[in-house]
Scaffold this motif. Structure first.
Motif, PDB file in Angstrom:
ATOM      1  N   GLU A 167     -52.950  21.551 -72.792  1.00  0.00           N
ATOM      2  CA  GLU A 167     -51.951  22.278 -72.011  1.00  0.00           C
ATOM      3  C   GLU A 167     -51.146  23.184 -72.939  1.00  0.00           C
ATOM      4  O   GLU A 167     -50.443  22.699 -73.819  1.00  0.00           O
ATOM      5  CB  GLU A 167     -51.036  21.288 -71.298  1.00  0.00           C
ATOM      6  CG  GLU A 167     -50.011  21.933 -70.388  1.00  0.00           C
ATOM      7  CD  GLU A 167     -49.136  20.901 -69.700  1.00  0.00           C
ATOM      8  OE1 GLU A 167     -48.052  21.276 -69.218  1.00  0.00           O
ATOM      9  OE2 GLU A 167     -49.539  19.718 -69.672  1.00  0.00           O
ATOM     10  N   LEU A 168     -51.258  24.486 -72.739  1.00  0.00           N
ATOM     11  CA  LEU A 168     -50.561  25.446 -73.587  1.00  0.00           C
ATOM     12  C   LEU A 168     -49.093  25.549 -73.171  1.00  0.00           C
ATOM     13  O   LEU A 168     -48.754  25.386 -72.000  1.00  0.00           O
ATOM     14  CB  LEU A 168     -51.233  26.810 -73.513  1.00  0.00           C
ATOM     15  CG  LEU A 168     -52.698  26.846 -73.963  1.00  0.00           C
ATOM     16  CD1 LEU A 168     -53.262  28.255 -73.802  1.00  0.00           C
ATOM     17  CD2 LEU A 168     -52.846  26.377 -75.396  1.00  0.00           C
ATOM     18  N   GLY A 169     -48.242  25.850 -74.120  1.00  0.00           N
ATOM     19  CA  GLY A 169     -46.811  25.870 -73.871  1.00  0.00           C
ATOM     20  C   GLY A 169     -46.291  27.187 -73.342  1.00  0.00           C
ATOM     21  O   GLY A 169     -47.054  28.109 -73.012  1.00  0.00           O
ATOM     22  N   ALA A 170     -44.981  27.287 -73.280  1.00  0.00           N
ATOM     23  CA  ALA A 170     -44.316  28.505 -72.812  1.00  0.00           C
ATOM     24  C   ALA A 170     -44.520  29.632 -73.819  1.00  0.00           C
ATOM     25  O   ALA A 170     -44.900  29.416 -74.963  1.00  0.00           O
ATOM     26  CB  ALA A 170     -42.831  28.241 -72.603  1.00  0.00           C
TER      27      ALA A 170
ATOM     28  N   ASP B 192     -48.174  34.336 -67.388  1.00  0.00           N
ATOM     29  CA  ASP B 192     -48.620  34.252 -66.000  1.00  0.00           C
ATOM     30  C   ASP B 192     -49.929  33.479 -65.902  1.00  0.00           C
ATOM     31  O   ASP B 192     -50.102  32.648 -65.002  1.00  0.00           O
ATOM     32  CB  ASP B 192     -48.778  35.670 -65.437  1.00  0.00           C
ATOM     33  CG  ASP B 192     -49.030  35.673 -63.947  1.00  0.00           C
ATOM     34  OD1 ASP B 192     -48.224  35.079 -63.207  1.00  0.00           O
ATOM     35  OD2 ASP B 192     -50.041  36.269 -63.508  1.00  0.00           O
ATOM     36  N   ARG B 193     -50.860  33.730 -66.820  1.00  0.00           N
ATOM     37  CA  ARG B 193     -52.125  32.993 -66.831  1.00  0.00           C
ATOM     38  C   ARG B 193     -51.897  31.509 -67.067  1.00  0.00           C
ATOM     39  O   ARG B 193     -52.587  30.664 -66.500  1.00  0.00           O
ATOM     40  CB  ARG B 193     -53.054  33.543 -67.916  1.00  0.00           C
ATOM     41  CG  ARG B 193     -53.778  34.821 -67.573  1.00  0.00           C
ATOM     42  CD  ARG B 193     -54.823  35.170 -68.615  1.00  0.00           C
ATOM     43  NE  ARG B 193     -54.214  35.524 -69.892  1.00  0.00           N
ATOM     44  CZ  ARG B 193     -53.933  36.771 -70.271  1.00  0.00           C
ATOM     45  NH1 ARG B 193     -54.210  37.778 -69.458  1.00  0.00           N
ATOM     46  NH2 ARG B 193     -53.383  37.015 -71.447  1.00  0.00           N
ATOM     47  N   ARG B 194     -50.958  31.190 -67.909  1.00  0.00           N
ATOM     48  CA  ARG B 194     -50.679  29.786 -68.241  1.00  0.00           C
ATOM     49  C   ARG B 194     -49.871  29.077 -67.158  1.00  0.00           C
ATOM     50  O   ARG B 194     -49.772  27.852 -67.170  1.00  0.00           O
ATOM     51  CB  ARG B 194     -49.893  29.694 -69.556  1.00  0.00           C
ATOM     52  CG  ARG B 194     -50.647  30.194 -70.764  1.00  0.00           C
ATOM     53  CD  ARG B 194     -49.813  30.000 -72.025  1.00  0.00           C
ATOM     54  NE  ARG B 194     -50.514  30.463 -73.219  1.00  0.00           N
ATOM     55  CZ  ARG B 194     -50.108  30.244 -74.458  1.00  0.00           C
ATOM     56  NH1 ARG B 194     -48.989  29.572 -74.684  1.00  0.00           N
ATOM     57  NH2 ARG B 194     -50.804  30.682 -75.488  1.00  0.00           N
ATOM     58  N   GLY B 195     -49.265  29.850 -66.257  1.00  0.00           N
ATOM     59  CA  GLY B 195     -48.352  29.247 -65.290  1.00  0.00           C
ATOM     60  C   GLY B 195     -47.080  28.763 -65.955  1.00  0.00           C
ATOM     61  O   GLY B 195     -46.467  27.774 -65.545  1.00  0.00           O
TER      62      GLY B 195
ATOM     63  N   GLN C  80     -60.416  29.581 -71.054  1.00  0.00           N
ATOM     64  CA  GLN C  80     -60.431  29.086 -69.680  1.00  0.00           C
ATOM     65  C   GLN C  80     -59.337  29.735 -68.842  1.00  0.00           C
ATOM     66  O   GLN C  80     -59.540  29.999 -67.653  1.00  0.00           O
ATOM     67  CB  GLN C  80     -60.291  27.567 -69.669  1.00  0.00           C
ATOM     68  CG  GLN C  80     -61.552  26.850 -70.150  1.00  0.00           C
ATOM     69  CD  GLN C  80     -61.632  25.417 -69.680  1.00  0.00           C
ATOM     70  OE1 GLN C  80     -60.609  24.750 -69.526  1.00  0.00           O
ATOM     71  NE2 GLN C  80     -62.833  24.925 -69.469  1.00  0.00           N
ATOM     72  N   GLY C  81     -58.178  29.996 -69.451  1.00  0.00           N
ATOM     73  CA  GLY C  81     -57.113  30.652 -68.710  1.00  0.00           C
ATOM     74  C   GLY C  81     -57.480  32.052 -68.253  1.00  0.00           C
ATOM     75  O   GLY C  81     -56.977  32.539 -67.243  1.00  0.00           O
TER      76      GLY C  81
END
Length: 301
Positions: free
Chosen positions: A10-13, A36-39, A178-179
């Protein structure tokens, strides 16, 4: 990589450092797309370094500087929200110098984004020691936005790998791919001249060096496929006499190049080597630097 359990980490902010340069505005919009891609939210930071400047400047000068900075932050945030209406955007006017301000904003899990040029401060990146220090000494990923951003997307994320130790950060590259719904390409450059007089004498021929590297990179690709079953992973080993030259050329054919940095000798001095410097100065696409021992959510033991 601490586990082969399915799924990327899970990638961060995303934290972006800005000044008044066009390159900083471009970096902010690129960072917004990444967030935006990471949510994830986007945090926009402008560092005025007023804690230090206050010693030599009048109160009116410092106040004017802060007002200008607030206008810059507001204008950048408006440009981001206009293009990414659903994105959560926050702003910060940091009193620290640029490197410290970005580090503080990113914390332990964030990703720092900076432009390739600017007007000083953050914009010193690639032009002076302050900016290079962001990438060289950080404990979180740093992305330097380079290249022509209006070019057509390739649908490929490239990871510049060397050996098995790169598995520690390859899951970050997998998550980036993947994002974007892109494929991940592991690219390794075998500089045969580096082995002349040593390893070469223990192998049948120069091709043996490349064959050994192909085996190592293939095994790494298999590990990533196990971790991320839905991700297309390819691998390639290229022989040459200039590792930086081959990788810089590769940036013309990928959307993002990801690479890890090595541990500093005796933990002193910058971690960036000749290859990293070449990519940060001459790459044709954004370049992401992953520091040693970086751990993201989902990869913790």
């Amino acid at each position: 990589m601490t586990s082969d359990s399915p799924g990327p980490p899970e990638l961060g902010a995303v934290v972006v450092g800005i000044d008044a340069s066009p390159q900083a505005r471009t970096a902010a919009l690129w960072a917004a797309a990444e967030a935006d891609r990471r949510g994830r939210p986007l945090h926009i930071v402008h560092a005025t370094d007023t804690d230090r400047r206050a010693i030599l400047s009048s109160a009116d000068t410092i106040q004017a500087l802060r007002e200008t900075a607030r206008e810059l932050l507001a204008g950048t945030a408006d440009a981001v929200v206009e293009r990414f209406s659903g994105l959560t955007v926050t702003k910060e006017l940091s009193r620290q110098e640029p490197v410290a301000g970005l580090y503080a904003a990113a914390g332990n899990r964030g990703t720092i984004v900076v432009g390739s040029r600017g007007l000083g401060g953050f914009g010193a990146l690639l032009l002076g020691s302050v900016g290079l220090g962001v990438a060289a000494r950080t404990k979180v990923p740093v992305i330097v936005v380079r290249g022509e951003l209006d070019r057509a997307e390739t649908g490929v994320i490239t990871a510049a790998v060397y050996g098995a130790s790169d598995l520690d950060w390859l899951t970050v590259a997998a998550a980036e791919a993947q994002g974007r719904k892109a494929s991940l390409r592991l690219l390794s450059v075998c500089n045969v001249l580096a082995h002349v007089g040593s390893v070469t004498t223990m192998l049948d021929d120069v091709g043996g060096i490349a064959e050994q590297r192909v085996h190592e990179v293939s095994a790494m690709a298999d590990r990533i496929r196990t971790r991320c079953p839905g991700l297309t992973v390819t691998h390639h080993v290229e022989t040459g006499t200039s590792v930086p030259g081959v990788l810089v050329e590769a940036t013309a054919h990928t959307d993002l190049l990801v690479m890890g940095t090595r541990h500093r000798v005796f933990r002193a001095g910058p971690a960036l080597g000749r290859t990293s410097h070449a990519l940060l100065h001459h790459g044709h696409c954004p370049v992401e630097i992953i520091p040693p021992d970086f751990v993201v959510a989902g990869d913790e033991p």
